[in-house]
Write an enzyme that holds these catalytic residues in place. Structure first.
Site, short mmCIF file in Angstrom:
data_model
loop_
_atom_site.label_atom_id
_atom_site.label_comp_id
_atom_site.label_asym_id
_atom_site.label_seq_id
_atom_site.Cartn_x
_atom_site.Cartn_y
_atom_site.Cartn_z
N HIS A 205 66.36 -5.79 -41.04
CA HIS A 205 67.35 -6.27 -40.07
C HIS A 205 66.74 -7.26 -39.07
CE1 HIS A 205 70.51 -5.45 -36.83
NE2 HIS A 205 71.22 -5.76 -37.89
N LYS B 80 65.34 -10.71 -37.41
CA LYS B 80 65.69 -12.13 -37.42
C LYS B 80 64.62 -12.86 -36.62
CE LYS B 80 69.78 -9.73 -37.19
NZ LYS B 80 69.96 -8.42 -36.54
N ASP C 263 55.56 -24.09 -37.06
CA ASP C 263 54.21 -24.64 -36.84
C ASP C 263 53.28 -23.65 -36.15
OD1 ASP C 263 54.86 -27.01 -38.07
OD2 ASP C 263 55.38 -28.05 -36.22
N HIS D 1 77.71 -8.65 -29.56
CA HIS D 1 76.73 -8.29 -30.59
C HIS D 1 75.32 -8.17 -30.03
CE1 HIS D 1 74.42 -9.08 -34.45
NE2 HIS D 1 75.28 -8.16 -34.85
N LYS E 61 71.88 -6.88 -28.27
CA LYS E 61 71.12 -5.63 -28.36
C LYS E 61 70.11 -5.62 -27.21
CE LYS E 61 71.71 -7.14 -32.96
NZ LYS E 61 72.86 -6.42 -33.32
N ASP F 39 65.70 0.35 -14.79
CA ASP F 39 65.28 0.25 -13.38
C ASP F 39 64.94 -1.18 -12.93
OD1 ASP F 39 65.57 2.96 -13.04
OD2 ASP F 39 63.46 3.42 -13.38
#
Length: 400
Positions: A146, A148, A153, A318, A320, A325
């Site tokens: 999952h 990405k 370079d 979408h 995440k 704190d």
């Protein structure tokens, strides 16, 4: 009658096989997985929250590549933006730039054989990660890559929630504007992203490139203190437990899918009991079957214990993220669900920089402002269809 008995017996045998396959596959996975994470390192981070701006920047950096492009996505689709992506990779390969593209076997199921052949003919090295394989067919079908990440370079990295498809640039009418968080990274910490890509590429692309110094240029430290934490099997659950237990005052969780395990739910309830203010941001509109109903049993308990839950209404949420704190924030590829905690390969970035955390908090506050509170009155309103879906979702919550 005999046919019914045969079918019943066959169904029973399939269930036994699935249970054995999954449990034995998981046991094997847990026995071989190792922990790979950085100490606190320094780099420079920028954050994108809108797909069109991200891909304008991302595609330009790809076009500027001089030596090598390493890309790992969970999803690449068969649509206009995916074709633009492939075109850039092919053009760079023709120019002599080394291009490696690794995509998840099931997540990128829509990538056609013809497209792969054309990529390879132009010099792009292509591979599927996390292919389904014996002896644990069912378990290996559940364990997805999952992550990405992109490294250009060896100097520029990208990491976050965006994949490659039209919905990520607001061109899926049923979802509207896509809200996500994606990091652009420069500085010495990019070397670790390169290592992580090459680890997966070694397994699925068949090349061992770790000893080639050209992929690891000498880079200077940036300003932002952070560390990268790749996870698989049960590692994410352990990391989240530690973060939640550190919270003294506040916690903000953003996730499109909120289906925590019982240990995580208990830790959240314990945090509320000791006075931690918890806010959770989830989508108002679901993009997958049963995921919303799967979240309700957990959100209901949190709201009852004093948490605030917000449903994002200005498109599809979408992102995440986890903020503790105002001292540490987490942005990455992992959702706050059992699939990410127990099955998927993920990678997250834990950030310890006050200025960046302040910037993310402003983004989170805007997203909360674009959301509507979810209340117990709504969740407890009699709805037989929703209740039925919640029951089904509870049975398969591990795989949502």
């Amino acid at each position: 009658m005999n046919l019914a008995l045969i079918l019943s017996g066959l169904f029973f045998l399939i269930i036994i096989w699935l249970v054995l396959d999954f449990n034995l596959g998981r046991k094997k996975h847990l026995s071989i997985v190792s922990r790979r994470e950085t100490a606190i390192i320094h780099g420079d981070l920028d954050i994108f929250t809108h797909g069109k701006k991200l891909f304008a920047d991302y595609f330009q950096e790809l076009r500027n590549a001089k030596k090598h492009i390493h890309v790992l996505f969970y999803i690449v689709k068969d649509d206009a933006i995916s074709q633009d992506f492939f075109t850039i990779l092919k053009e760079k390969a023709r120019e002599g730039v080394e291009v490696r593209l690794l995509v998840d076997r099931l997540g990128s199921l829509k990538v056609k054989k013809e497209a792969i052949q054309t990529l390879r003919e132009t010099g792009v090295r292509f591979a599927f990660s996390n292919t389904i394989k014996l002896p644990y067919l069912f378990y290996s079908a559940q364990v997805r890559n999952h992550r990405k990440i992109t490294i250009i370079d060896g100097e520029i990295g990208y990491l976050g929630g965006f994949n490659v498809g039209k919905e990520y640039i607001d061109e899926e009418p049923s979802l509207g504007i896509w809200r996500d968080y994606h990091l652009k990274i420069t500085g010495r910490s990019v070397n670790f992203l390169q290592t992580e890509f090459l680890t997966d590429w070694h397994e699925y692309g068949g090349e061992d490139l770790f000893e080639d110094p050209s992929y690891f240029p000498v880079l200077i430290d940036g300003q932002v203190r952070h560390r990268f934490v790749p996870t698989e099997a049960q590692q994410l659950e352990e990391n989240y437990l530690k973060l939640i237990q550190q919270a003294d005052e506040s916690m903000i969780i953003g996730s499109p899918y909120f289906i925590p395990c019982q240990k995580i739910l208990a830790a959240l309830l314990a945090a509320l009991k000791r006075g931690v203010h918890i806010s959770v941001i989830v989508p108002y509109t679901a993009d997958h079957f049963l995921v919303q109903e799967g979240s309700y049993r957990y959100l209901r308990k949190l709201i009852q214990a004093g948490a605030n839950v917000y449903q994002y209404k200005k498109g599809f949420y979408h992102a995440k993220t986890l903020m503790i704190d105002d001292k540490i924030c987490d942005i990455g590829t992992a959702n706050f669900d059992k699939r990410s905690m127990y099955l998927n390969k993920e990678i997250n970035c834990y950030i310890y920089d006050k200025a960046f955390i302040h910037r993310l908090k402003e983004i989170l506050e805007k997203d909360i402002g674009d959301s509507a509170p979810l209340t117990l009155a709504v969740l407890n309103k009699p709805n037989p269809i929703r209740s039925f879906k919640e029951g089904i979702a509870g049975l398969v919550s591990y795989f949502l």
